[in-house]
Write an enzyme that holds these catalytic residues in place. Structure first.
Site, PDB file in Angstrom:
ATOM      1  N   CYS A 352       0.500  -1.020   0.123  1.00 24.31           N
ATOM      2  CA  CYS A 352      -0.359   0.098   0.355  1.00 24.31           C
ATOM      3  C   CYS A 352       0.948   0.995   0.465  1.00 24.31           C
ATOM      4  CB  CYS A 352      -0.750  -0.003   0.730  1.00 24.31           C
ATOM      5  SG  CYS A 352      -1.391  -1.479   1.915  1.00 24.31           S
ATOM      6  N   ARG A 381       6.182 -11.180   5.694  1.00 24.68           N
ATOM      7  CA  ARG A 381       6.818 -10.720   7.407  1.00 24.68           C
ATOM      8  C   ARG A 381       7.153 -11.728   8.289  1.00 24.68           C
ATOM      9  NH1 ARG A 381       0.062  -9.270   6.034  1.00 24.68           N
ATOM     10  NH2 ARG A 381       0.467  -7.754   4.467  1.00 24.68           N
ATOM     11  N   GLN A 399       0.998 -11.186  -2.680  1.00 30.61           N
ATOM     12  CA  GLN A 399      -0.318 -10.807  -2.470  1.00 30.61           C
ATOM     13  C   GLN A 399      -0.900 -10.233  -4.713  1.00 30.61           C
ATOM     14  OE1 GLN A 399       0.291  -7.981   0.121  1.00 30.61           O
ATOM     15  NE2 GLN A 399      -1.541  -8.651   1.282  1.00 30.61           N
ATOM     16  N   ASP A 401      -2.395  -8.285  -5.033  1.00 31.52           N
ATOM     17  CA  ASP A 401      -2.935  -7.344  -3.862  1.00 31.52           C
ATOM     18  C   ASP A 401      -3.478  -6.100  -5.522  1.00 31.52           C
ATOM     19  OD1 ASP A 401      -3.552  -5.481  -2.148  1.00 31.52           O
ATOM     20  OD2 ASP A 401      -0.918  -5.505  -1.999  1.00 31.52           O
ATOM     21  N   HIS A 533      -8.545  -0.850   0.097  1.00 29.64           N
ATOM     22  CA  HIS A 533      -7.449  -2.619  -0.665  1.00 29.64           C
ATOM     23  C   HIS A 533      -8.059  -3.372  -0.982  1.00 29.64           C
ATOM     24  CE1 HIS A 533      -4.646  -0.692   2.110  1.00 29.64           C
ATOM     25  NE2 HIS A 533      -5.461   0.191   2.819  1.00 29.64           N
TER      26      HIS A 533
HETATM   27 ZN   LIG Z   1      -3.183  -2.675   0.925  1.00 27.49          ZN
END
Ligand SMILES: [Zn+2]
Ligand SMILES: [Zn+2]
Length: 664
Positions: A352, A381, A399, A401, A533
């Site tokens: 993000c 992570r 992701q 994403d 998101h």
């Molecule tokens: Zn995000």
């Protein structure tokens, strides 16, 4: 005043009003219990009910109700009912352990999604092993047969500390010391008393069949520096048949474990030297993953997303701005430094912040919105090594994403579109059963959240309306929203009925603020966009793991790494087999030849184990006529067919799946 008091005194049987979920109201005598209410309705209901929700709080069935209340009688089908059942079963197991292991000390024993566990300290030099399970189960059955009453009691903090100290229950004493006086209760059955908030079943005989499932180590309160306790997992059911079905399901789940099938089908592997939780995608797994990405990118393109690529590390300041550093910095991979300049970088924990910077690359006007930036972004992570598990819990993952930047009034439309994408994906991958959860603000506690009241209302209404328009049944949870915005989560049920949390759509007012994102509105004024998101798969790793366990490795034709294997009946036909493979490859069909010097029966068996969708057997007749003899997955003999016909048929089948009908 006087008059009222008099009335009360005279009225020996004070009546209270009980409101049921269908809003009907019945009057009962004060002090009535949930169980008695169930009995007043039907004896069958009384047998099925496990606990009662009283004004939204789950209560024991035997706890007297002394004032007007809204009640719901909870059965096995209700999460809270099952929860009371399994929590009582944890106490039952503890009671059995106390009888079998004198001096045993107890930690905590909660109900979990499937069953329950109890953390225990069996004492110096004593261990509880799998071979001990039958004895524990036997004792539990004895205590069930004794039909022991389970009794709740309020206790003062001082008495509770004394009682558990006297028994050397140091873990319980630690828990009590953190509780507030006046809120403490114990539950007792037979010789066993536990510090517990409840609720519980009326007696032990409600539990019909028991199974101790496994044993593991667990640190007290999850802290590596505290003692390691023994965690015993168990499960119980109100019917023996349900336990048998559960055990069967567990065995099937073991066969489908993503690590096991991942290895069998050569999809991915892990090596300690490479790093725990860092998967290596092997060629076949990579093929599968790339196909999934290709499929998603196609849909994204149809929905007007733009692909972007950002680095794997980011300057520390980026995450200071985003707030991630303050919140997660300590529990993350620690910063990387450059040797000369001493600059600090973090492994990217999320995409993000990078996408916010891309938003800022140009001045934006309302005409540019919604702006949809998509990235198959790999993030890292930190997870404790004990938490890692196959592809479902990893330390590095990609992701699927995307971030949508839009005006507040566009949130609903964008939600509808993301839901469309999610439905297309679930359908293409044969997830028929899924549910959604809408997480909203706690209306009592509005100051906890960032963003204006007006925007929250708008976004929450947008999510609720979007779900309604799509006919999506969703559970609404108040107070479950993140501090920065409401969200919608999707849970899929796999072929074994297990629930997996996958996609998320999340509204965010926080990052646009922190990154000072702006657009020029039609009014020529500066405004702040809303950020959404969204990740339909969650991560490629987790999704592939779920897909493996859902399909048992029998992936749909369009996705499977090897679609066709050609089996020459003898070495003489190897050349023809390779020419068949070439023809298919020219049509974008993923084909291989099994030219091992083995009997054809053996080759069929081996390739069926590899879950190959189509086996083509070729011999003299096939070579002469440019044909193939087709055997479909599951041993279905489809007879001989012209090679060109087969290729055309398969290609069409794949193309249909790869190009889902999108109605925008
Ligand atoms: Zn995000
Ligand atoms: Zn308890």
């Amino acid at each position: 005043m006087q008059f009222e008091k008099k009335l009360e005194e005279n009225d020996i049987h004070a009546m209270i009003k009980i409101t049921f979920p269908d809003n009907s109201v019945r009057e009962y005598e004060e002090g009535i219990t949930g169980l008695q209410i169930a009995e007043s309705i039907s004896s069958r209901l009384a047998q099925e009910v496990l606990a009662a929700s009283v004004n939204g709080e789950t209560w024991d069935l035997t706890r007297p109700i002394s004032e007007d209340a809204a009640i719901q009688l909870l059965k096995w089908e209700d999460t809270e009912g099952k929860h009371a059942y399994w929590h009582s079963s944890a106490h039952l197991m503890a009671e059995a352990l106390q009888a079998l292991y004198p001096g045993i000390k107890f930690g905590i024993g909660p109900a979990i999604e499937n069953g329950f566990y109890y953390d225990v300290d069996p004492g110096e030099g004593v261990s509880i092993k799998e071979s001990d399970f039958p004895a524990i189960e036997k004792k539990m059955m004895e205590l069930i047969a004794a039909k022991e009453e389970i009794r709740r009691k309020n206790i003062s903090k001082a008495d509770a500390i004394k009682m558990f100290s006297d028994r050397n229950e140091n873990y319980k004493v630690e828990l009590i010391s953190e509780l507030e006086d006046g809120t403490i209760t114990t539950y007792t059955q037979g010789d066993f008393t536990d510090l517990c908030r409840g609720p519980h079943l009326p007696n032990t005989s409600y539990i019909k069949s028991v199974k101790v499932l496994s044993v593991a180590g667990a640190y007290w309160r999850g802290d590596e520096k505290r003692p390691q306790l023994t965690r015993l997992y168990g499960i119980t059911f109100p019917k023996k048949k349900m336990l048998d079905e559960y055990i069967e399901m567990m065995e099937e789940a073991k066969k489908r474990d993503n690590r096991k099938i991942g290895e069998e089908l050569e999809l991915f592997t892990f090596y300690q030297v490479v790093g725990a939780g860092l998967p290596l995608w092997l060629p076949k797994g990579t093929q599968l993953r790339l196909k999934l990405e290709e499929f998603l990118k196609k849909i994204q393109q149809q929905f007007e997303y733009e692909q972007v690529i950002t680095p794997h590390i980011g300057g520390k300041q980026l995450y200071v701005t985003s707030g991630h550093y303050a919140k997660y910095g300590k529990d993350s991979f620690q910063p990387i430094r450059t040797p000369e300049e001493d600059e600090e970088f973090l492994l990217k924990p999320m995409n993000c912040p990078h996408h916010c910077e891309i938003y800022k690359a140009f001045p934006r006007s309302y005409k540019d919105l919604p702006l949809r930036l998509a990235e198959f972004g790999t993030v890292y992570r930190y997870e404790q090594s004990g938490e890692l598990h196959g592809l479902t819990r990893v330390r590095g993952f990609t992701q699927d994403d995307a971030h949508i930047f839009c005006m507040p009034e566009q949130v609903k439309d964008e939600f509808l579109k993301v839901m469309d994408i999610i439905f297309i994906i679930f359908k293409a991958l044969d997830f028929k059963d899924f549910e959604a959860q809408i997480s909203l603000r706690d209306p009592e506690n509005k100051e906890k959240y960032i963003g204006t009241d007006e925007n929250w209302d708008k976004a929450e209404r947008a999510i609720l309306e979007a779900c309604e328009e799509k006919g999506m049944k969703a559970r609404v949870e108040l107070g479950e929203a993140a501090f920065y915005g409401p969200k919608l989560d999707f849970m899929v049920k796999d072929a074994l009925g297990r629930r997996w949390q996958l996609g998320t759509i999340q509204v965010d007012y926080n990052l646009p603020d922190r990154f000072e994102l702006e657009y020029t509105g039609a009014d020529n004024q500066k405004h702040r966009p809303v950020m959404i998101h969204r990740a339909p798969f969650g991560s490629m790793e987790r999704f592939v793991a779920v897909l493996i366990e859902h399909t048992a490795g029998k992936f749909p034709l369009w996705l499977t790494p090897t679609q066709v294997v050609i089996l020459p009946v003898s070495e003489k036909f190897n050349d023809y087999a390779y020419s068949v493979a070439r023809t298919l490859k020219m049509q974008d069909i993923r084909a291989e030849v099994d030219d091992r010097n083995e009997k054809v029966g053996r080759k069929i068996r081996d390739n069926e184990l590899r879950r190959t969708p189509y086996l083509l057997i070729v011999g003299e007749k096939e070579a002469e006529n440019e044909e193939v003899s087709v055997r479909k997955q599951g041993g279905i003999d489809q007879g001989s067919e012209k090679l060109t016909t087969f290729a055309h048929r398969i290609k069409q089948e794949v193309d249909e799946m790869m190009n889902p009908q999108v109605n925008i």
